[in-house]
Design a protein around this motif. Structure first.
Motif, PDB file in Angstrom:
ATOM      1  N   GLU A 120     -59.865 -63.436 -28.761  1.00  0.00           N
ATOM      2  CA  GLU A 120     -61.033 -62.933 -28.046  1.00  0.00           C
ATOM      3  C   GLU A 120     -62.302 -62.935 -28.901  1.00  0.00           C
ATOM      4  OE1 GLU A 120     -60.361 -60.032 -24.380  1.00  0.00           O
ATOM      5  OE2 GLU A 120     -60.180 -59.047 -26.294  1.00  0.00           O
ATOM      6  N   THR A 121     -62.299 -63.650 -30.007  1.00  0.00           N
ATOM      7  CA  THR A 121     -63.501 -63.638 -30.845  1.00  0.00           C
ATOM      8  C   THR A 121     -64.676 -64.325 -30.168  1.00  0.00           C
ATOM      9  OG1 THR A 121     -62.770 -65.669 -31.942  1.00  0.00           O
ATOM     10  CG2 THR A 121     -62.200 -63.580 -32.990  1.00  0.00           C
ATOM     11  N   ASN A 122     -64.410 -65.150 -29.152  1.00  0.00           N
ATOM     12  CA  ASN A 122     -65.477 -65.854 -28.469  1.00  0.00           C
ATOM     13  C   ASN A 122     -65.276 -65.745 -26.964  1.00  0.00           C
ATOM     14  OD1 ASN A 122     -66.881 -68.618 -27.432  1.00  0.00           O
ATOM     15  ND2 ASN A 122     -67.768 -67.965 -29.379  1.00  0.00           N
ATOM     16  N   THR A 123     -66.351 -65.617 -26.220  1.00  0.00           N
ATOM     17  CA  THR A 123     -66.266 -65.515 -24.767  1.00  0.00           C
ATOM     18  C   THR A 123     -65.688 -66.793 -24.179  1.00  0.00           C
ATOM     19  OG1 THR A 123     -68.215 -64.083 -24.753  1.00  0.00           O
ATOM     20  CG2 THR A 123     -67.590 -65.094 -22.665  1.00  0.00           C
ATOM     21  N   ILE A 124     -64.827 -66.651 -23.194  1.00  0.00           N
ATOM     22  CA  ILE A 124     -64.247 -67.812 -22.523  1.00  0.00           C
ATOM     23  C   ILE A 124     -65.342 -68.510 -21.731  1.00  0.00           C
ATOM     24  CG2 ILE A 124     -62.565 -68.576 -20.822  1.00  0.00           C
ATOM     25  CD1 ILE A 124     -60.913 -66.084 -21.569  1.00  0.00           C
ATOM     26  N   PRO A 125     -65.641 -69.788 -22.036  1.00  0.00           N
ATOM     27  CA  PRO A 125     -66.745 -70.470 -21.357  1.00  0.00           C
ATOM     28  C   PRO A 125     -66.520 -70.626 -19.856  1.00  0.00           C
ATOM     29  CG  PRO A 125     -66.105 -71.640 -23.364  1.00  0.00           C
ATOM     30  CD  PRO A 125     -65.053 -70.609 -23.099  1.00  0.00           C
ATOM     31  N   CYS A 126     -65.267 -70.896 -19.456  1.00  0.00           N
ATOM     32  CA  CYS A 126     -64.959 -71.091 -18.038  1.00  0.00           C
ATOM     33  C   CYS A 126     -63.559 -70.537 -17.787  1.00  0.00           C
ATOM     34  CB  CYS A 126     -65.038 -72.568 -17.664  1.00  0.00           C
ATOM     35  SG  CYS A 126     -64.663 -72.890 -15.929  1.00  0.00           S
ATOM     36  N   THR A 127     -63.487 -69.418 -17.094  1.00  0.00           N
ATOM     37  CA  THR A 127     -62.209 -68.736 -16.902  1.00  0.00           C
ATOM     38  C   THR A 127     -61.222 -69.592 -16.116  1.00  0.00           C
ATOM     39  OG1 THR A 127     -63.317 -66.584 -16.973  1.00  0.00           O
ATOM     40  CG2 THR A 127     -61.127 -66.654 -16.011  1.00  0.00           C
ATOM     41  N   ASN A 128     -61.673 -70.235 -15.059  1.00  0.00           N
ATOM     42  CA  ASN A 128     -60.766 -71.054 -14.255  1.00  0.00           C
ATOM     43  C   ASN A 128     -60.175 -72.199 -15.066  1.00  0.00           C
ATOM     44  OD1 ASN A 128     -61.081 -69.494 -11.957  1.00  0.00           O
ATOM     45  ND2 ASN A 128     -62.784 -70.721 -11.163  1.00  0.00           N
ATOM     46  N   GLU A 129     -61.011 -72.825 -15.899  1.00  0.00           N
ATOM     47  CA  GLU A 129     -60.516 -73.901 -16.766  1.00  0.00           C
ATOM     48  C   GLU A 129     -59.462 -73.365 -17.733  1.00  0.00           C
ATOM     49  OE1 GLU A 129     -60.948 -77.139 -17.378  1.00  0.00           O
ATOM     50  OE2 GLU A 129     -62.241 -77.550 -15.654  1.00  0.00           O
ATOM     51  N   ALA A 130     -59.720 -72.183 -18.298  1.00  0.00           N
ATOM     52  CA  ALA A 130     -58.778 -71.588 -19.248  1.00  0.00           C
ATOM     53  C   ALA A 130     -57.456 -71.252 -18.565  1.00  0.00           C
ATOM     54  CB  ALA A 130     -59.385 -70.340 -19.869  1.00  0.00           C
ATOM     55  N   ILE A 131     -57.521 -70.722 -17.355  1.00  0.00           N
ATOM     56  CA  ILE A 131     -56.302 -70.397 -16.609  1.00  0.00           C
ATOM     57  C   ILE A 131     -55.477 -71.647 -16.344  1.00  0.00           C
ATOM     58  CG2 ILE A 131     -55.455 -69.608 -14.357  1.00  0.00           C
ATOM     59  CD1 ILE A 131     -57.800 -67.590 -14.373  1.00  0.00           C
ATOM     60  N   SER A 168     -62.768 -60.330 -21.975  1.00  0.00           N
ATOM     61  CA  SER A 168     -62.558 -61.618 -21.307  1.00  0.00           C
ATOM     62  C   SER A 168     -61.091 -61.932 -21.055  1.00  0.00           C
ATOM     63  CB  SER A 168     -63.196 -62.740 -22.138  1.00  0.00           C
ATOM     64  OG  SER A 168     -62.660 -62.772 -23.439  1.00  0.00           O
ATOM     65  N   SER A 169     -60.166 -61.364 -21.854  1.00  0.00           N
ATOM     66  CA  SER A 169     -58.754 -61.714 -21.724  1.00  0.00           C
ATOM     67  C   SER A 169     -58.083 -61.080 -20.514  1.00  0.00           C
ATOM     68  CB  SER A 169     -57.992 -61.303 -22.989  1.00  0.00           C
ATOM     69  OG  SER A 169     -58.381 -62.098 -24.079  1.00  0.00           O
ATOM     70  N   TRP A 170     -58.671 -60.026 -19.952  1.00  0.00           N
ATOM     71  CA  TRP A 170     -58.041 -59.378 -18.793  1.00  0.00           C
ATOM     72  C   TRP A 170     -57.885 -60.351 -17.641  1.00  0.00           C
ATOM     73  CZ3 TRP A 170     -55.262 -55.194 -18.618  1.00  0.00           C
ATOM     74  CH2 TRP A 170     -55.455 -54.180 -19.555  1.00  0.00           C
ATOM     75  N   SER A 171     -58.877 -61.209 -17.437  1.00  0.00           N
ATOM     76  CA  SER A 171     -58.787 -62.175 -16.339  1.00  0.00           C
ATOM     77  C   SER A 171     -57.647 -63.154 -16.564  1.00  0.00           C
ATOM     78  CB  SER A 171     -60.107 -62.939 -16.190  1.00  0.00           C
ATOM     79  OG  SER A 171     -60.472 -63.569 -17.408  1.00  0.00           O
ATOM     80  N   LEU A 172     -57.385 -63.509 -17.826  1.00  0.00           N
ATOM     81  CA  LEU A 172     -56.274 -64.412 -18.125  1.00  0.00           C
ATOM     82  C   LEU A 172     -54.941 -63.720 -17.898  1.00  0.00           C
ATOM     83  CD1 LEU A 172     -57.474 -66.168 -21.419  1.00  0.00           C
ATOM     84  CD2 LEU A 172     -57.771 -66.911 -19.064  1.00  0.00           C
ATOM     85  N   VAL A 173     -54.826 -62.470 -18.361  1.00  0.00           N
ATOM     86  CA  VAL A 173     -53.581 -61.731 -18.217  1.00  0.00           C
ATOM     87  C   VAL A 173     -53.224 -61.530 -16.748  1.00  0.00           C
ATOM     88  CG1 VAL A 173     -52.522 -59.467 -18.594  1.00  0.00           C
ATOM     89  CG2 VAL A 173     -53.742 -60.590 -20.447  1.00  0.00           C
ATOM     90  N   CYS A 174     -54.226 -61.321 -15.916  1.00  0.00           N
ATOM     91  CA  CYS A 174     -53.980 -61.109 -14.486  1.00  0.00           C
ATOM     92  C   CYS A 174     -53.586 -62.399 -13.772  1.00  0.00           C
ATOM     93  CB  CYS A 174     -55.227 -60.523 -13.822  1.00  0.00           C
ATOM     94  SG  CYS A 174     -55.635 -58.842 -14.362  1.00  0.00           S
ATOM     95  N   ALA A 175     -54.022 -63.540 -14.291  1.00  0.00           N
ATOM     96  CA  ALA A 175     -53.788 -64.808 -13.597  1.00  0.00           C
ATOM     97  C   ALA A 175     -52.664 -65.645 -14.185  1.00  0.00           C
ATOM     98  CB  ALA A 175     -55.083 -65.642 -13.597  1.00  0.00           C
ATOM     99  N   VAL A 176     -52.343 -65.414 -15.453  1.00  0.00           N
ATOM    100  CA  VAL A 176     -51.345 -66.230 -16.144  1.00  0.00           C
ATOM    101  C   VAL A 176     -50.200 -65.329 -16.611  1.00  0.00           C
ATOM    102  CG1 VAL A 176     -50.906 -67.777 -18.086  1.00  0.00           C
ATOM    103  CG2 VAL A 176     -53.123 -67.844 -16.925  1.00  0.00           C
TER     104      VAL A 176
END
Length: 385
Positions: free
Chosen positions: A262-273, A296-304
């Motif tokens: 999480e040291t850097n903001t995820i540029p595009c959450t959908n792409e990361a997912i 920023s990681s909460w969105s990843l944890v909820c989707a992946v």
């Protein structure tokens, strides 16, 4: 609109993402001279056309190499070059993608890229403070490239153990070492932050992951994890041969854990997912590192369906001195166990830390200097796309 692409021709689009940054720092004339140096290097792969400021097109004759493999080879090779101009050493941040040419009624060229989203670099700020900070980041980036070229960077392995049974090991995390660039005060965190600011961290992640995969092939019983920046969490030309390698070696993929930090903001959450889901389809384990230090990681944890959550060491540090913080840590652990099968507490520094964690939760994993200090394993050698 008719296609100009012929059966015997392939096209690669090269975009210099930090063109406006360099123009602000050096001026347009000098930046154009740097782009000319890049075009000379690109001519090794074919004819080069200038489309606009910072955008070039390579006309490559058809070969046995696919467009995606060729894009990876070009971006890796050109990203690790230092471009010199009147004593200034500069780095060009590139996006490289296969493209098709089209012609409209005015015969103007347009690009139809395979991926519409590209990694973003921090925006330009037209003031002296920004110029000074960008120049400092550039100096660290140049030094990083020299260390990479001279094979001075190393990976150290630190195991993650079970709280109640130290013989159980989740995996070893590969940690970057030997960032001794300009002098004292430039830690690994400082340099990685500069690389993320520049957009050059993709090159670091590429080499680290290539070396970890090589080590997994050599040590068939090991399980290894490594960090990649949130900037790298997208499927593009950097990942072609790595994903292909993992798809051909499912057993190896099952012993690899990719940690998103999480040291850097995820540029595009959908792409990361989508990127993380594609890794999991190959059998790779996915971990969220330093969880709780950002949002920023909460969105990843909820989707992946992540395999591992690593709780930031700040939570344990605070729990040592405050009952309220200790209660917060317990609640946070329980929340994380809802989202991931394995939860790791980072920053374990003493026997009392370990005993405390074992008392609040039986099924916890721990990492820190008290558990085991990182041991140097191997150098990051030069790898090619």
């Amino acid at each position: 609109m008719s296609h100009l692409t012929s059966a015997s021709q392939q096209y690669i689009h090269v975009s210099v993402l930090n063109y406006p940054h360099l123009s602000c720092l050096l001026g347009t004339v000098k930046t154009v001279e740097l782009i000319n140096q890049l075009s000379v290097r690109l001519s090794n792969w074919g004819g080069v056309r200038f489309l606009s400021a910072g955008d070039l097109l390579i006309e490559v004759k058809k070969s046995l190499v696919s467009e995606s493999d060729l894009s990876e080879r070009i971006v890796v090779e050109c990203s690790r070059n230092v471009y010199c101009l009147a004593g200034e050493k500069c780095i060009l941040i590139l996006s490289v993608q296969p493209a098709q040419l089209k012609a409209d009624e005015d015969q103007l060229l347009a690009l139809e890229a395979e991926h519409s989203w590209i990694s973003q670099v921090a925006p330009v700020q037209y003031n002296d403070i920004w110029r000074g900070a960008y120049k400092n980041d550039m100096q660290l980036g140049v030094c990083f490239l020299k260390q990479l070229r001279d094979e001075q960077l190393s990976l150290a392995l630190q195991p993650i153990k079970h709280t109640c049974d130290p013989t159980l090991e989740l995996y070893k995390e590969a940690l970057l070492r030997n960032f001794e660039c300009i002098g004292d005060g430039f830690s690994t965190v400082t340099v990685i932050s500069a690389l993320e600011n520049l957009g050059l961290v993709r090159l670091l992640d590429y080499h680290v992951l290539k070396c970890v995969i090589k080590e997994l092939k050599h040590s068939v019983a090991d399980r290894i994890g490594c960090n990649i920046s949130a900037q790298s969490a997208t499927r593009d030309c950097w990942w072609g041969t790595i994903l292909e390698d993992l798809s051909k070696n499912p057993t190896l993929a099952g012993r690899l854990t990719i940690e998103i930090t999480e040291t850097n903001t995820i540029p595009c959450t959908n792409e990361a997912i989508n990127f993380l889901l594609s890794l999991k389809q190959l059998g790779v384990k996915v971990a969220i590192d330093d969880f709780g230090s950002g949002s920023s990681s909460w969105s990843l944890v909820c989707a992946v369906p992540v395999d591992v959550i690593k709780i930031d060491k700040g939570y344990l540090s605070a729990a040592r001195n405050s009952r309220k913080s200790a209660r917060l840590l317990i609640d946070f652990v329980n929340t994380c166990k809802y989202w991931a099968a394995k939860v790791v507490i980072e920053g374990v520094e003493s026997q009392s830390d370990l005993l405390y964690l074992a008392s609040i939760q039986e099924r916890l994993w721990v990492q820190g200097y008290f558990i085991a200090r990182p041991s140097l394993a191997y150098k990051i050698g030069r790898v090619d796309g």
